[in-house]
Design an enzyme around this catalytic site. Structure first.
Site: not given
Ligand code: BGC
Ligand code: NOJ
Length: 816
Positions: A487
């Site tokens: 993400d």
């Molecule tokens: C986090 C991710 C997460 C994303 C969406 C980011 O700040 O590091 O792991 O999936 O937010 O909520």
């Molecule tokens: C948490 C999110 O829920 C997941 O969808 C994503 O792949 C990982 N973070 C990595 O960013």
């Protein structure tokens, strides 16, 4: 250092001191009514949706961390001294504290000056309520007079509003009290048809429903005035902070134990039958009263608890392994499976780290969660797939998340993540392999939940594949869009505004930034699509998917290959990301894992090289970091990944979700020792001894363990709700132990370390039961080449699908 121990026989983790490094939590409920509960009884409850239907309040990031809960107070009415059996919130120096977290229940208790209190908390199957079965024992030689207070603080339903809109909230709270049952009915007078109830089995000496009356001005939950004085004022909340507390007086003979049952629950009424008498403003309680009456009976509670235990015994019985490694056995047989259930139910919405407010059900997340849970609840998995697919957009793209209560896509949390559609294919493939139920492909499913847009689910899958094919960049690799699995790799974002969300901010167009990871993922999904299409009799799609997979494989092997590992991406300007040329972030774990899992590089040496690079550059004793070197400053062109300090989260943290891809890749590449070695590095049970370093629960995976660049290397964070659960389950059960459902049967394909001499497993599959023993001479690292089924030799390693339910087979598998 440990804070407790596993009780494998009882399927519990027993915490023996309350001051764990972080709240160690558990989940109550598995269908519609849920709660989280910490080892000191902190936590909250909700109906289906932690944001939209919150029953009780919880204070995130409070000091102490875990405040708001299902608190019980016991007061010695002679001395006036009081304590909480769960230690919090009173924090007395209690004796014999223990918290037993089990599957769907927790038992928390302790003693203070000869008075012992213990509460069993659970949600009965099929009910929208939780039970607290409280037992109070007088261990003194003399009689004791004890006052018991239970307490909850109600949330005014919408958790975000509840936390922010105080000018309104302080005036809306309403309750009713009838026959000692406290009914929370804020907004029931208008558009809500639901209320909460809080009931107690014992005759009451009093009650409170206004928080200020219970706690007293300027007091906290550690010393409520009502408990201190031993007297409740029978307050009726009007506005402010509605709560519930019952006051019960117990006269206990020496050695005597008394049981008090407390219920907290949720009830909906039909809109046209909300009030009783009709035309009044009084809640119609005729539907809820029988439920309350039933569960205030000890026998009903006992039966509901036994049913819950049996339910888990039955579900876990679908896969039980005996490997000789306690860490493997207890994770596969109990805790990892259990965590998969929780992630399946809640996706990433509600934990000690997830407020339940910001994130609903993730499109990619829920599809991946299915992988770990489909064998245990195929019917619910089917429903889930149809729910997810109904949020898909006509382009084949996806809302990144949807709300569990409404089942509608939620654009407020972003969209345009170009990996999302491919995961639907993988989720459906897993369902088909487990169940053989191809009828799901013909189910009519709408797009974006709009009526009259239905097509068979099969076409949703086709559109998922087409989505990627329609969006490729200059090298022929898939465009990344807002981001892919990671993400935080936001290659089109260029955010310079403080506080702006990387997930929702306007992206630059451009059509250049490409993802090698999505390339690998696409190959995996296209291969599954071809297999599904073949079974669906659609030769045109078989050809399309097969050709697409082959040409994407070539592109990944050229534009996606850096010489010693797979590259990560190309950025907005067409510059390579995740290459030896890059001073920071020269190698990333995700494409090494996903490309090899998709089979890329297994024949031409690339896989071995990439895995050697992982071992050299990314592996640490605490797991494998996401990238290396870590980003040491904000890279505008890379986005959120470089916002995190080195070693945390997506910036070179051990992002545990990705580690099992490497385990699977190692197993596929014929390095079973390496696969199990990586498995053990992040296995929570294997880390129990270093609980003071790891800090999170030793019975479940955390999303992240701080990487080698962080000052807190080895410290876990964001436990429970993570794709780590499903993927580790897949890695250990399907690739290392190698018991794998396929379209045509059950594959027995273990990749066992040299020093193992086999293992045995019980697996229920498509209505049949298999007792499987794998034999392997110590030292051998080969694969299963022959089987015997009920004594008859079968070539290869596939058990063809059973022909009728109720069959039972004894299987011997031989590794030579
Ligand atoms: C986090 C991710 C997460 C994303 C969406 C980011 O700040 O590091 O792991 O999936 O937010 O909520
Ligand atoms: C948490 C999110 O829920 C997941 O969808 C994503 O792949 C990982 N973070 C990595 O960013």
């Amino acid at each position: 250092m440990r804070y407790g121990h596993f009780d494998d026989e009882g399927r519990e983790y027993v915490i023996t001191r309350p001051d764990t490094p972080l709240p160690w939590i558990n989940y109550l409920g598995s269908e519609a009514y849920f709660g989280i509960i910490s080892n000191t009884a902190g936590g909250y409850s909700f109906y289906r949706d932690a944001r939209l239907r919150r029953l009780t309040r919880y204070r995130y990031n409070n000091a102490p961390l875990d405040l708001g809960g299902r608190y019980v107070y016991l007061r010695d009415d002679e001395s006036g001294e009081y304590f909480s059996p769960s230690w919090q919130p009173t924090q007395r120096e209690v004796d014999d504290y223990s918290c037993r977290h089990g599957l769907g229940y927790s038992i928390i208790g302790s003693s203070y000056k000869g008075i012992r209190g213990e509460a069993l908390y659970f949600v009965p199957l099929g009910e929208n309520l939780e039970i607290w079965r409280i037992r109070v024992t007088n261990d003194r030689r003399t009689p004791a007079k004890v006052s018991l207070f239970d307490s909850v603080e109600f949330c005014l339903w919408e958790a975000l509003e509840d936390n922010t809109n105080f000018q309104r909230n302080y005036s809306t709270g309403q309750v009713e009290v009838e026959d000692g049952v406290i009914y929370h009915k804020t907004e029931y007078r208008e558009r809500r048809d639901h209320f909460a109830f809080f009931a107690c089995s014992a005759p009451l000496a009093g009650f409170e429903t206004q928080r200020d009356a219970f706690l007293g001005a300027y007091r906290g939950w550690d010393r409520p005035i009502a408990v201190e004085t031993g007297k409740a004022s029978d307050s009726i909340a009007h506005g402010w902070q509605p709560m519930g507390a019952h006051h019960v007086k117990l006269d206990l003979a020496p050695g005597e134990t008394r049981e008090v049952i407390v219920l907290l629950g949720y009830q909906e009424n039909p809109r046209d039958d909300k009030f009783d008498p009709a035309g009044s403003q009084t809640i119609n309680k005729k539907r809820v009263k029988p439920v309350i009456a039933r569960y205030l009976q000890p026998a009903a509670v006992e039966k509901a608890f036994t049913d819950l235990r049996d339910h888990w015994t039955n579900m876990l019985g679908i896969l039980q392994v005996r490997t000789g490694s306690e860490h493997v056995d207890r994770m596969v047989n109990i805790w990892n499976a259990y965590q998969c259930m929780v992630t399946f139910n809640l996706s990433r919405s509600a934990s000690g780290f997830e407020s339940g407010i910001g994130r609903g059900m993730g499109f990619r997340d829920s599809n991946q969660d299915l992988l770990g849970f489909v064998h245990m609840v195929p019917t619910r998995a089917r429903e889930r797939i149809l729910d997810i697919a109904a949020t898909q957009l006509p382009t084949g793209g996806a809302y990144h998340q949807y709300q569990p209560l409404t089942k509608r896509g939620n654009n407020d949390v972003g969209g345009g993540f170009n990996d999302d559609p491919a995961w639907l294919v993988l989720g459906v493939a897993a369902y088909l392999k487990e169940t053989g139920d191809t009828s799901i492909l013909d189910e009519p499913v709408p797009y974006d939940n709009k009526p009259d847009t239905e097509t068979p689910l099969y076409e949703h899958l086709q559109r998922s594949i087409q989505y990627t094919l329609d969006r490729v960049g200059p090298h022929g690799l898939p465009l990344i869009g807002r981001a892919d699995w990671n993400d935080c790799l936001n290659l089109n974002c260029f955010s310079e505004t403080p506080g702006e969300s990387f997930q929702t901010t306007e992206n630059k167009g451009g059509g250049v930034a490409e993802s090698v990871f999505v390339g690998g993922l696409f190959v995996l999904a296209a291969d599954e699509m071809a297999a599904i299409a073949r079974r669906h009799g659609d030769e045109a799609e078989v050809k399309l998917a097969t050709d697409a997979s082959a040409s994407m494989t070539k592109i990944v092997e050229t534009a996606g290959w850096d010489g010693s590992w797979f590259r990560r991406a190309y950025d907005y300007f067409g510059r390579v990301v995740g290459s030896d040329e890059c001073p920071e972030g020269s190698i990333f774990i995700e494409p090494q894992g996903m490309c090899i899992v998709a089979g890329i590089g297994l024949q031409n040496g690339m896989a071995d090289k990439a895995l050697a690079s992982v071992a050299e550059r990314l592996a640490t004793p605490h797991g494998i970091v996401l990238n290396n070197p870590a980003f040491t400053y904000y890279h505008l062109e890379l986005g959120e990944i470089s916002t995190y300090p080195e070693g945390y989260k997506e910036n070179a943290g051990i992002f545990c979700h990705t580690n099992p891809w490497i385990m699977i890749a190692e197993a596929m590449a014929g390095h079973p020792d390496k696969a199990l070695d990586y498995y053990m590095r992040i296995n929570p049970s294997a880390r129990e001894e270093i609980s003071d370093v790891h800090r999170c629960e030793p019975y479940v995976y955390a999303q992240m363990i701080a990487g080698k660049d962080a000052p807190t290397h080895g410290e876990a964070k964001n436990s429970w709700l993570s794709g780590t659960a499903a993927w580790n389950f897949v890695a250990i059960s399907q690739w290392i132990l190698g018991i794998r459902a396929e379209y045509d049967g059950l594959r027995i394909d273990p990749a066992l370390p040299a020093d193992w001499d086999g293992f045995s497993v019980t697996r229920r599959f498509r209505g049949a039961r298999y007792e499987i023993t794998v034999h392997k001479p110590k030292g051998a690292v080969g694969r299963v080449t022959r089987l015997t089924v009920d004594g008859r030799a079968v070539p290869g390693n596939l058990l063809t699908a059973p022909t009728r339910p109720g069959q039972s087979f004894v299987v011997e598998a031989f590794v030579e």
